[in-house]
Design a protein around this motif. Structure first.
Motif, PDB file in Angstrom:
ATOM      1  N   LEU A  32      45.646  43.671  24.379  1.00  0.00           N
ATOM      2  CA  LEU A  32      45.150  45.001  23.998  1.00  0.00           C
ATOM      3  C   LEU A  32      44.019  44.895  22.973  1.00  0.00           C
ATOM      4  CD1 LEU A  32      48.550  46.926  23.717  1.00  0.00           C
ATOM      5  CD2 LEU A  32      46.834  47.116  25.537  1.00  0.00           C
ATOM      6  N   ILE A  33      44.139  43.943  22.059  1.00  0.00           N
ATOM      7  CA  ILE A  33      43.107  43.794  21.021  1.00  0.00           C
ATOM      8  C   ILE A  33      41.815  43.221  21.600  1.00  0.00           C
ATOM      9  CG2 ILE A  33      42.505  42.532  18.906  1.00  0.00           C
ATOM     10  CD1 ILE A  33      45.425  42.703  18.080  1.00  0.00           C
ATOM     11  N   THR A  34      41.977  42.209  22.477  1.00  0.00           N
ATOM     12  CA  THR A  34      40.789  41.528  23.013  1.00  0.00           C
ATOM     13  C   THR A  34      40.233  42.181  24.273  1.00  0.00           C
ATOM     14  OG1 THR A  34      42.145  40.049  24.381  1.00  0.00           O
ATOM     15  CG2 THR A  34      41.658  39.324  22.125  1.00  0.00           C
ATOM     16  N   HIS A  35      40.957  43.168  24.826  1.00  0.00           N
ATOM     17  CA  HIS A  35      40.566  43.822  26.091  1.00  0.00           C
ATOM     18  C   HIS A  35      40.540  42.828  27.245  1.00  0.00           C
ATOM     19  CE1 HIS A  35      39.505  47.293  23.691  1.00  0.00           C
ATOM     20  NE2 HIS A  35      38.678  46.551  22.974  1.00  0.00           N
ATOM     21  N   SER A  36      41.389  41.812  27.198  1.00  0.00           N
ATOM     22  CA  SER A  36      41.411  40.779  28.222  1.00  0.00           C
ATOM     23  C   SER A  36      42.433  41.120  29.303  1.00  0.00           C
ATOM     24  CB  SER A  36      41.748  39.412  27.611  1.00  0.00           C
ATOM     25  OG  SER A  36      42.011  38.464  28.632  1.00  0.00           O
ATOM     26  N   LEU A  37      41.944  41.355  30.520  1.00  0.00           N
ATOM     27  CA  LEU A  37      42.843  41.602  31.636  1.00  0.00           C
ATOM     28  C   LEU A  37      43.608  40.331  31.992  1.00  0.00           C
ATOM     29  CD1 LEU A  37      43.890  43.522  33.813  1.00  0.00           C
ATOM     30  CD2 LEU A  37      41.973  42.816  35.262  1.00  0.00           C
ATOM     31  N   ALA A  38      42.987  39.177  31.806  1.00  0.00           N
ATOM     32  CA  ALA A  38      43.660  37.918  32.093  1.00  0.00           C
ATOM     33  C   ALA A  38      44.900  37.745  31.206  1.00  0.00           C
ATOM     34  CB  ALA A  38      42.705  36.742  31.900  1.00  0.00           C
ATOM     35  N   VAL A 183      34.470  36.621  34.566  1.00  0.00           N
ATOM     36  CA  VAL A 183      35.391  35.481  34.596  1.00  0.00           C
ATOM     37  C   VAL A 183      36.817  35.935  34.263  1.00  0.00           C
ATOM     38  CG1 VAL A 183      35.970  33.285  33.490  1.00  0.00           C
ATOM     39  CG2 VAL A 183      33.586  33.823  34.028  1.00  0.00           C
ATOM     40  N   ASP A 184      36.940  36.958  33.429  1.00  0.00           N
ATOM     41  CA  ASP A 184      38.256  37.460  33.023  1.00  0.00           C
ATOM     42  C   ASP A 184      39.039  38.019  34.218  1.00  0.00           C
ATOM     43  OD1 ASP A 184      40.252  38.264  30.976  1.00  0.00           O
ATOM     44  OD2 ASP A 184      39.641  40.289  31.570  1.00  0.00           O
ATOM     45  N   PRO A 185      38.481  38.965  34.996  1.00  0.00           N
ATOM     46  CA  PRO A 185      39.227  39.424  36.181  1.00  0.00           C
ATOM     47  C   PRO A 185      39.411  38.331  37.236  1.00  0.00           C
ATOM     48  CG  PRO A 185      37.034  40.401  36.132  1.00  0.00           C
ATOM     49  CD  PRO A 185      37.254  39.764  34.800  1.00  0.00           C
ATOM     50  N   LEU A 186      38.471  37.380  37.300  1.00  0.00           N
ATOM     51  CA  LEU A 186      38.638  36.269  38.240  1.00  0.00           C
ATOM     52  C   LEU A 186      39.881  35.449  37.894  1.00  0.00           C
ATOM     53  CD1 LEU A 186      37.638  34.522  40.574  1.00  0.00           C
ATOM     54  CD2 LEU A 186      36.236  33.249  38.928  1.00  0.00           C
ATOM     55  N   ALA A 187      40.070  35.192  36.599  1.00  0.00           N
ATOM     56  CA  ALA A 187      41.275  34.478  36.162  1.00  0.00           C
ATOM     57  C   ALA A 187      42.533  35.275  36.504  1.00  0.00           C
ATOM     58  CB  ALA A 187      41.211  34.212  34.661  1.00  0.00           C
ATOM     59  N   SER A 188      42.423  36.615  36.425  1.00  0.00           N
ATOM     60  CA  SER A 188      43.565  37.467  36.776  1.00  0.00           C
ATOM     61  C   SER A 188      43.923  37.338  38.246  1.00  0.00           C
ATOM     62  CB  SER A 188      43.248  38.934  36.454  1.00  0.00           C
ATOM     63  OG  SER A 188      42.972  39.099  35.081  1.00  0.00           O
ATOM     64  N   VAL A 189      42.907  37.259  39.094  1.00  0.00           N
ATOM     65  CA  VAL A 189      43.155  37.089  40.525  1.00  0.00           C
ATOM     66  C   VAL A 189      43.878  35.770  40.785  1.00  0.00           C
ATOM     67  CG1 VAL A 189      42.062  36.740  42.770  1.00  0.00           C
ATOM     68  CG2 VAL A 189      41.222  38.521  41.248  1.00  0.00           C
ATOM     69  N   LEU A 190      43.432  34.713  40.126  1.00  0.00           N
ATOM     70  CA  LEU A 190      44.077  33.409  40.298  1.00  0.00           C
ATOM     71  C   LEU A 190      45.534  33.451  39.824  1.00  0.00           C
ATOM     72  CD1 LEU A 190      41.166  31.049  39.158  1.00  0.00           C
ATOM     73  CD2 LEU A 190      41.866  31.644  41.496  1.00  0.00           C
ATOM     74  N   ILE A 191      45.786  34.146  38.721  1.00  0.00           N
ATOM     75  CA  ILE A 191      47.151  34.294  38.219  1.00  0.00           C
ATOM     76  C   ILE A 191      47.999  35.071  39.223  1.00  0.00           C
ATOM     77  CG2 ILE A 191      48.576  35.358  36.425  1.00  0.00           C
ATOM     78  CD1 ILE A 191      46.299  34.743  34.451  1.00  0.00           C
ATOM     79  N   ALA A 192      47.405  36.132  39.812  1.00  0.00           N
ATOM     80  CA  ALA A 192      48.123  36.938  40.805  1.00  0.00           C
ATOM     81  C   ALA A 192      48.504  36.091  42.016  1.00  0.00           C
ATOM     82  CB  ALA A 192      47.269  38.124  41.237  1.00  0.00           C
ATOM     83  N   ILE A 193      47.599  35.220  42.442  1.00  0.00           N
ATOM     84  CA  ILE A 193      47.886  34.340  43.577  1.00  0.00           C
ATOM     85  C   ILE A 193      49.020  33.386  43.237  1.00  0.00           C
ATOM     86  CG2 ILE A 193      46.954  32.478  45.011  1.00  0.00           C
ATOM     87  CD1 ILE A 193      44.235  33.860  44.833  1.00  0.00           C
ATOM     88  N   LEU A 194      48.990  32.855  42.004  1.00  0.00           N
ATOM     89  CA  LEU A 194      50.055  31.953  41.556  1.00  0.00           C
ATOM     90  C   LEU A 194      51.400  32.660  41.568  1.00  0.00           C
ATOM     91  CD1 LEU A 194      50.832  29.203  40.289  1.00  0.00           C
ATOM     92  CD2 LEU A 194      50.380  30.225  38.061  1.00  0.00           C
ATOM     93  N   ILE A 195      51.441  33.896  41.080  1.00  0.00           N
ATOM     94  CA  ILE A 195      52.684  34.669  41.069  1.00  0.00           C
ATOM     95  C   ILE A 195      53.158  34.929  42.494  1.00  0.00           C
ATOM     96  CG2 ILE A 195      53.748  36.852  40.392  1.00  0.00           C
ATOM     97  CD1 ILE A 195      51.754  36.989  38.079  1.00  0.00           C
ATOM     98  N   LEU A 196      52.204  35.225  43.381  1.00  0.00           N
ATOM     99  CA  LEU A 196      52.541  35.501  44.777  1.00  0.00           C
ATOM    100  C   LEU A 196      53.203  34.284  45.430  1.00  0.00           C
ATOM    101  CD1 LEU A 196      52.236  37.749  46.924  1.00  0.00           C
ATOM    102  CD2 LEU A 196      50.105  36.642  47.629  1.00  0.00           C
ATOM    103  N   VAL A 197      52.643  33.101  45.167  1.00  0.00           N
ATOM    104  CA  VAL A 197      53.219  31.874  45.719  1.00  0.00           C
ATOM    105  C   VAL A 197      54.641  31.663  45.195  1.00  0.00           C
ATOM    106  CG1 VAL A 197      53.027  29.356  45.769  1.00  0.00           C
ATOM    107  CG2 VAL A 197      50.985  30.765  46.097  1.00  0.00           C
ATOM    108  N   SER A 198      54.820  31.900  43.885  1.00  0.00           N
ATOM    109  CA  SER A 198      56.156  31.748  43.290  1.00  0.00           C
ATOM    110  C   SER A 198      57.147  32.718  43.912  1.00  0.00           C
ATOM    111  CB  SER A 198      56.091  31.971  41.779  1.00  0.00           C
ATOM    112  OG  SER A 198      55.270  31.002  41.152  1.00  0.00           O
ATOM    113  N   SER A 199      56.694  33.958  44.159  1.00  0.00           N
ATOM    114  CA  SER A 199      57.593  34.964  44.727  1.00  0.00           C
ATOM    115  C   SER A 199      58.032  34.578  46.125  1.00  0.00           C
ATOM    116  CB  SER A 199      56.917  36.339  44.747  1.00  0.00           C
ATOM    117  OG  SER A 199      55.899  36.405  45.723  1.00  0.00           O
TER     118      SER A 199
END
Length: 310
Positions: A32-38, A183-199
């Motif tokens: 919230l402080i840094t406005h980082s979606l990642a 780069v911040d939302p791109l990192a979020s997409v990669l995290i989402a893919i990682l979560i998807l694989v885990s699920s």
């Protein structure tokens, strides 16, 4: 009654929950402080880990309850149901993060890279500590045939968090060096893919148990060959092996005895039980002894009732 091993596992869950909650608070405030979606995406992943650990801990507690007239195998399947719920919630979270990342691509927001970097590094350190706590359960195991689905999924979650933290760190460094906020939302997409694989991994394991598939790492052919090593056993048919939960395996089979065998059924039973326990860790067995091979296929598959020896 709770065993020493189960008590030790519960302590690991509690310790992991405390550390994971610290990560969650830090990443939410930092995001919230840094406005980082990642960071916020990783915090969503961590929140699901807290939920998963809590649900798994509850299932572990309830599964220790003894069997009763309405639940003759006990409450072991609660562990699998907890894993299934965890997998479904991870699936929802991954889709949500992907949508938010798409919105951020359309409308980029300024990100405070240095603070984002500090928080991500702290998150990585704590994640590695939690992974060490959960991963140490593997030492001293009797074998790797059966692995606790709760512990395994929790360990994979934490490892996924650590990888996510690395992704956030890389994104923070790139933002600081280049100023490229996408780069911040791109990192979020990669995290989402990682979560998807885990699920998918957790959903696959839990659904396989719920549909009573053959336990991973077990071969029916190998089980049959081992049972045929028992003296007096001529053949095996109508063999079924399935999971009660991730660690408890059940087996049922028709055992045809040799015509001139000298061993008693009790001796044959003890030998079969010992072999199944030592080789495959199968403790729940229902064996039906026969003097002749089953000819009627319908009867072999449950169409007829016969005396059963447990």
């Amino acid at each position: 009654m709770m065993t020493h091993q189960q008590n030790n596992v519960e302590k690991r869950f509690i310790l992991s929950l405390i550390f994971t909650l610290l990560i969650l608070v830090g990443e939410v405030v930092g995001g919230l402080i840094t406005h980082s979606l990642a960071l916020l995406s990783d915090a969503a992943h961590v929140f699901m880990d807290v939920f998963a650990l809590g649900l798994s801990f509850l299932a572990l507690r309830l599964s220790s309850r003894p069997a009763d007239d309405r639940h003759t195998y006990g409450w072991h399947r609660l562990e699998v149901l907890a894993a299934l719920i965890n997998g479904l919630t991870l699936l929802v979270i991954s889709v949500t993060i992907g949508w938010e990342a798409y919105q951020r691509f359309l409308s980029p927001a300024p990100v405070r890279g240095p603070l984002m970097l500090v928080i991500a590094v702290l998150g990585l350190v704590v994640n590695l500590v939690v992974a060490l706590v959960l991963g140490s359960h593997r030492h001293g195991e009797k074998s790797h045939i059966h692995r606790d689905l709760n512990l395994q999924s929790a360990f994979l979650h934490v490892v996924g968090d650590a990888v996510s933290s690395v992704g956030v760190i890389v994104a923070a460094v790139l933002i600081m060096l280049t100023g490229l906020e996408w780069v911040d939302p791109l990192a979020s997409v990669l995290i989402a893919i990682l979560i998807l694989v885990s699920s998918f991994r957790v959903l696959k394991s839990s659904l396989h148990i719920l549909v009573e598939g053959t336990p991973d790492g077990l071969s029916l052919a190998e089980v049959e060959r081992e049972m045929l090593q028992t003296p007096a056993v001529a053949s095996i048919h109508d063999l079924h092996v399935w999971n009660l939960c991730s660690q408890d395996v059940a087996l049922s089979a028709h055992v045809v005895l040799e015509a001139d065998h000298a061993q008693s059924q009790e001796q044959v039973m003890q030998d079969l039980r010992q072999r199944l326990d030592e080789r495959f860790e199968i403790l729940h067995t229902t064996l039906q002894f026969e003097d002749t091979a089953c000819i009627d296929k319908f009867a072999c598959n449950g169409g007829a009732s016969h005396p059963v020896v447990n």
